[in-house]
Design a protein around this motif. Structure first.
Motif, PDB file in Angstrom:
ATOM      1  N   PHE A   1       0.813  -1.222   0.000  1.00  0.00           N
ATOM      2  CA  PHE A   1       0.000   0.000   0.000  1.00  0.00           C
ATOM      3  C   PHE A   1       0.838   1.260   0.000  1.00  0.00           C
ATOM      4  O   PHE A   1       1.945   1.285   0.547  1.00  0.00           O
ATOM      5  CB  PHE A   1      -0.858   0.067   1.277  1.00  0.00           C
ATOM      6  N   THR A   2       0.263   2.285  -0.558  1.00  0.00           N
ATOM      7  CA  THR A   2       0.687   3.650  -0.255  1.00  0.00           C
ATOM      8  C   THR A   2      -0.230   4.122   0.860  1.00  0.00           C
ATOM      9  O   THR A   2      -1.450   3.967   0.772  1.00  0.00           O
ATOM     10  CB  THR A   2       0.539   4.564  -1.487  1.00  0.00           C
TER      11      THR A   2
ATOM     12  N   VAL B   1      -5.183   4.223   4.029  1.00  0.00           N
ATOM     13  CA  VAL B   1      -4.859   3.846   2.650  1.00  0.00           C
ATOM     14  C   VAL B   1      -5.910   4.349   1.669  1.00  0.00           C
ATOM     15  O   VAL B   1      -5.756   4.244   0.458  1.00  0.00           O
ATOM     16  CB  VAL B   1      -4.663   2.326   2.507  1.00  0.00           C
TER      17      VAL B   1
ATOM     18  N   HIS C   1     -13.795   5.880   0.296  1.00  0.00           N
ATOM     19  CA  HIS C   1     -12.782   5.255  -0.576  1.00  0.00           C
ATOM     20  C   HIS C   1     -12.088   6.263  -1.488  1.00  0.00           C
ATOM     21  O   HIS C   1     -11.568   5.881  -2.538  1.00  0.00           O
ATOM     22  CB  HIS C   1     -13.398   4.123  -1.417  1.00  0.00           C
TER      23      HIS C   1
ATOM     24  N   GLY D   1     -10.832  -6.804  -2.433  1.00  0.00           N
ATOM     25  CA  GLY D   1     -12.172  -6.956  -1.874  1.00  0.00           C
ATOM     26  C   GLY D   1     -13.189  -6.188  -2.697  1.00  0.00           C
ATOM     27  O   GLY D   1     -12.852  -5.333  -3.517  1.00  0.00           O
ATOM     28  N   ARG D   2     -14.423  -6.483  -2.441  1.00  0.00           N
ATOM     29  CA  ARG D   2     -15.516  -5.925  -3.233  1.00  0.00           C
ATOM     30  C   ARG D   2     -15.635  -4.405  -3.081  1.00  0.00           C
ATOM     31  O   ARG D   2     -15.964  -3.715  -4.051  1.00  0.00           O
ATOM     32  CB  ARG D   2     -16.813  -6.618  -2.804  1.00  0.00           C
ATOM     33  N   ALA D   3     -15.355  -3.874  -1.899  1.00  0.00           N
ATOM     34  CA  ALA D   3     -15.503  -2.422  -1.727  1.00  0.00           C
ATOM     35  C   ALA D   3     -14.501  -1.681  -2.603  1.00  0.00           C
ATOM     36  O   ALA D   3     -14.841  -0.692  -3.259  1.00  0.00           O
ATOM     37  CB  ALA D   3     -15.327  -2.045  -0.257  1.00  0.00           C
ATOM     38  N   GLY D   4     -13.268  -2.163  -2.617  1.00  0.00           N
ATOM     39  CA  GLY D   4     -12.246  -1.536  -3.463  1.00  0.00           C
ATOM     40  C   GLY D   4     -12.608  -1.647  -4.930  1.00  0.00           C
ATOM     41  O   GLY D   4     -12.439  -0.703  -5.701  1.00  0.00           O
TER      42      GLY D   4
ATOM     43  N   LEU E   1     -12.846 -10.824  -3.672  1.00  0.00           N
ATOM     44  CA  LEU E   1     -13.682 -11.551  -2.715  1.00  0.00           C
ATOM     45  C   LEU E   1     -14.980 -10.787  -2.444  1.00  0.00           C
ATOM     46  O   LEU E   1     -14.948  -9.569  -2.233  1.00  0.00           O
ATOM     47  CB  LEU E   1     -12.929 -11.726  -1.396  1.00  0.00           C
ATOM     48  N   THR E   2     -16.078 -11.491  -2.464  1.00  0.00           N
ATOM     49  CA  THR E   2     -17.380 -10.895  -2.150  1.00  0.00           C
ATOM     50  C   THR E   2     -18.325 -12.003  -1.711  1.00  0.00           C
ATOM     51  O   THR E   2     -18.220 -13.138  -2.182  1.00  0.00           O
ATOM     52  CB  THR E   2     -17.971 -10.152  -3.364  1.00  0.00           C
ATOM     53  N   HIS E   3     -19.244 -11.663  -0.813  1.00  0.00           N
ATOM     54  CA  HIS E   3     -20.251 -12.646  -0.412  1.00  0.00           C
ATOM     55  C   HIS E   3     -21.387 -12.713  -1.424  1.00  0.00           C
ATOM     56  O   HIS E   3     -22.237 -13.581  -1.333  1.00  0.00           O
ATOM     57  CB  HIS E   3     -20.810 -12.306   0.978  1.00  0.00           C
ATOM     58  N   HIS E   4     -21.434 -11.754  -2.347  1.00  0.00           N
ATOM     59  CA  HIS E   4     -22.516 -11.795  -3.348  1.00  0.00           C
ATOM     60  C   HIS E   4     -21.963 -11.473  -4.739  1.00  0.00           C
ATOM     61  O   HIS E   4     -22.168 -10.385  -5.290  1.00  0.00           O
ATOM     62  CB  HIS E   4     -23.675 -10.867  -2.963  1.00  0.00           C
TER      63      HIS E   4
ATOM     64  N   SER F   1      -6.100  -4.980  -0.216  1.00  0.00           N
ATOM     65  CA  SER F   1      -7.286  -4.765   0.615  1.00  0.00           C
ATOM     66  C   SER F   1      -6.891  -4.810   2.085  1.00  0.00           C
ATOM     67  O   SER F   1      -6.338  -5.822   2.544  1.00  0.00           O
ATOM     68  CB  SER F   1      -8.318  -5.869   0.335  1.00  0.00           C
ATOM     69  N   PRO F   2      -7.208  -3.749   2.830  1.00  0.00           N
ATOM     70  CA  PRO F   2      -6.957  -3.776   4.270  1.00  0.00           C
ATOM     71  C   PRO F   2      -7.742  -4.888   4.959  1.00  0.00           C
ATOM     72  O   PRO F   2      -7.217  -5.606   5.805  1.00  0.00           O
ATOM     73  CB  PRO F   2      -7.436  -2.400   4.746  1.00  0.00           C
ATOM     74  N   THR F   3      -9.001  -5.038   4.577  1.00  0.00           N
ATOM     75  CA  THR F   3      -9.873  -6.023   5.218  1.00  0.00           C
ATOM     76  C   THR F   3      -9.343  -7.445   5.032  1.00  0.00           C
ATOM     77  O   THR F   3      -9.279  -8.229   5.984  1.00  0.00           O
ATOM     78  CB  THR F   3     -11.277  -5.947   4.568  1.00  0.00           C
TER      79      THR F   3
ATOM     80  N   GLN G   1      -7.420 -10.321   7.661  1.00  0.00           N
ATOM     81  CA  GLN G   1      -7.831 -11.729   7.818  1.00  0.00           C
ATOM     82  C   GLN G   1      -6.666 -12.673   7.536  1.00  0.00           C
ATOM     83  O   GLN G   1      -6.480 -13.681   8.216  1.00  0.00           O
ATOM     84  CB  GLN G   1      -8.989 -12.040   6.863  1.00  0.00           C
TER      85      GLN G   1
HETATM   86  N1  NAP Z   1      -3.481   3.254  -0.926  1.00  0.00           N
HETATM   87  C1  NAP Z   1      -3.300   2.188  -1.677  1.00  0.00           C
HETATM   88  O1  NAP Z   1      -2.171   1.869  -2.106  1.00  0.00           O
HETATM   89  C2  NAP Z   1      -4.482   1.310  -2.019  1.00  0.00           C
HETATM   90  C3  NAP Z   1      -4.297   0.182  -2.833  1.00  0.00           C
HETATM   91  C4  NAP Z   1      -5.393  -0.626  -3.080  1.00  0.00           C
HETATM   92  C5  NAP Z   1      -6.643  -0.330  -2.550  1.00  0.00           C
HETATM   93  N2  NAP Z   1      -6.772   0.783  -1.772  1.00  0.00           N
HETATM   94  C6  NAP Z   1      -8.067   1.112  -1.180  1.00  0.00           C
HETATM   95  O2  NAP Z   1      -8.385   0.180  -0.165  1.00  0.00           O
HETATM   96  C7  NAP Z   1      -9.785   0.258   0.040  1.00  0.00           C
HETATM   97  C8  NAP Z   1     -10.330  -1.141   0.289  1.00  0.00           C
HETATM   98  O3  NAP Z   1     -11.125  -1.029   1.374  1.00  0.00           O
HETATM   99  P1  NAP Z   1     -11.616  -2.192   2.344  1.00  0.00           P
HETATM  100  O4  NAP Z   1     -10.506  -3.045   2.828  1.00  0.00           O
HETATM  101  O5  NAP Z   1     -12.459  -1.479   3.339  1.00  0.00           O
HETATM  102  O6  NAP Z   1     -12.555  -2.997   1.442  1.00  0.00           O
HETATM  103  P2  NAP Z   1     -12.320  -4.250   0.511  1.00  0.00           P
HETATM  104  O7  NAP Z   1     -11.500  -5.296   1.154  1.00  0.00           O
HETATM  105  O8  NAP Z   1     -11.934  -3.773  -0.834  1.00  0.00           O
HETATM  106  O9  NAP Z   1     -13.814  -4.775   0.446  1.00  0.00           O
HETATM  107  C9  NAP Z   1     -14.466  -5.305   1.577  1.00  0.00           C
HETATM  108  C10 NAP Z   1     -15.449  -6.305   1.044  1.00  0.00           C
HETATM  109  O10 NAP Z   1     -14.750  -7.431   0.515  1.00  0.00           O
HETATM  110  C11 NAP Z   1     -15.540  -8.596   0.705  1.00  0.00           C
HETATM  111  N3  NAP Z   1     -14.834  -9.520   1.571  1.00  0.00           N
HETATM  112  C12 NAP Z   1     -13.856  -9.257   2.455  1.00  0.00           C
HETATM  113  N4  NAP Z   1     -13.483 -10.395   3.066  1.00  0.00           N
HETATM  114  C13 NAP Z   1     -14.255 -11.381   2.552  1.00  0.00           C
HETATM  115  C14 NAP Z   1     -14.336 -12.779   2.781  1.00  0.00           C
HETATM  116  N5  NAP Z   1     -13.542 -13.396   3.656  1.00  0.00           N
HETATM  117  N6  NAP Z   1     -15.225 -13.493   2.062  1.00  0.00           N
HETATM  118  C15 NAP Z   1     -16.027 -12.894   1.145  1.00  0.00           C
HETATM  119  N7  NAP Z   1     -15.988 -11.560   0.888  1.00  0.00           N
HETATM  120  C16 NAP Z   1     -15.116 -10.832   1.598  1.00  0.00           C
HETATM  121  C17 NAP Z   1     -16.837  -8.157   1.351  1.00  0.00           C
HETATM  122  O11 NAP Z   1     -17.668  -7.818   0.244  1.00  0.00           O
HETATM  123  P3  NAP Z   1     -19.245  -8.078   0.230  1.00  0.00           P
HETATM  124  O12 NAP Z   1     -19.801  -6.976   1.076  1.00  0.00           O
HETATM  125  O13 NAP Z   1     -19.584  -7.968  -1.210  1.00  0.00           O
HETATM  126  O14 NAP Z   1     -19.481  -9.421   0.800  1.00  0.00           O
HETATM  127  C18 NAP Z   1     -16.401  -6.883   2.069  1.00  0.00           C
HETATM  128  O15 NAP Z   1     -17.473  -6.034   2.345  1.00  0.00           O
HETATM  129  C19 NAP Z   1     -10.366   0.926  -1.198  1.00  0.00           C
HETATM  130  O16 NAP Z   1     -10.792   2.247  -0.888  1.00  0.00           O
HETATM  131  C20 NAP Z   1      -9.207   1.008  -2.158  1.00  0.00           C
HETATM  132  O17 NAP Z   1      -9.264   2.131  -2.995  1.00  0.00           O
HETATM  133  C21 NAP Z   1      -5.722   1.596  -1.493  1.00  0.00           C
END
Ligand code: NAP
Length: 176
Positions: A9-10, A17, A22, A50-53, A74-77, A114-116, A120
């Protein structure tokens, strides 16, 4: 170099991040590091996100601009995800997602963008390396690299102690 699962990440100096909703506009105007980008791109075999990204990414935007390797989201839907070439939506255990991404990456790295999901995978011991580029900006709000209230500290083996020093820019030269 052997293939790694890389959390890459940056990040703002205060640990975000992405900004609120977002937003990524805070990265605009940061000095480009083409040599560094090339290094990561050459070693990149697959992306796991992840799906949010993915939903927040604009149109056909891809990591590193013109990189066109396999992306797993990854997404649940998966049924209502916006499809795109080279993007596979997975609804499975994170360890299985890593296995699939590693297989696609071959002898290259898997980048977890993905941070999320990174959190995990850290809990499961499935992150090999964390690479962070600290951007000279304070965001104060947004998506943290590591958000785990109540969780235990995760100790890391550093390459080196990092000391940084910044001077606030005056109001007229601040990033938007
Ligand atoms: N600064 C950087 O270098 C950089 C680089 C890349 C990304 N980013 C940013 O990082 C952010 C990502 O945010 P985030 O971490 O909050 O969201 P995320 O991981 O992109 O998305 C979270 C979603 O991923 C799905 N998910 C996560 N774990 C799961 C699992 N075990 N099984 C099934 N689905 C799973 C779920 O989607 P569902 O709700 O659909 O089930 C969850 O709501 C974005 O804003 C992106 O722009 C920054």
């Amino acid at each position: 170099m052997s293939a790694k699962v890389l959390w890459h990440f940056t990040m703002s100096l205060d640990g975000f991040v992405a900004g609120p909703n977002h937003s990524m506009d805070w990265m605009e105007g940061l000095p480009p590091r083409p040599d560094l980008v090339r290094e990561y791109v050459e070693a990149l075999g697959a992306v796991l996100g992840g799906r949010a990204g993915w939903d927040a990414a604009i149109d056909e935007a891809r990591p590193y601009g013109d990189w066109r390797g396999p992306i797993f989201v990854l997404t649940h839907h998966p049924e209502d995800a916006r499809p795109a070439d080279g993007v596979t939506f997975l609804n499975c255990d994170v360890a299985e997602a890593v296995r699939i991404a590693r297989e696609a990456a071959g002898d290259k790295n898997v980048e977890v963008l993905s941070p999320t999901i990174g959190r995990q995978l850290l809990e499961r011991g499935l992150i090999d390396q964390i690479d962070i580029h600290i951007a000279p900006v304070l965001l104060g709000d947004g998506i943290r690299l590591y958000d785990n209230p109540g969780g235990k500290p995760i100790r890391l083996q550093p390459n080196a102690t990092v000391d940084v020093r910044y001077h606030p820019l005056d109001a007229t030269t601040r990033l938007p």
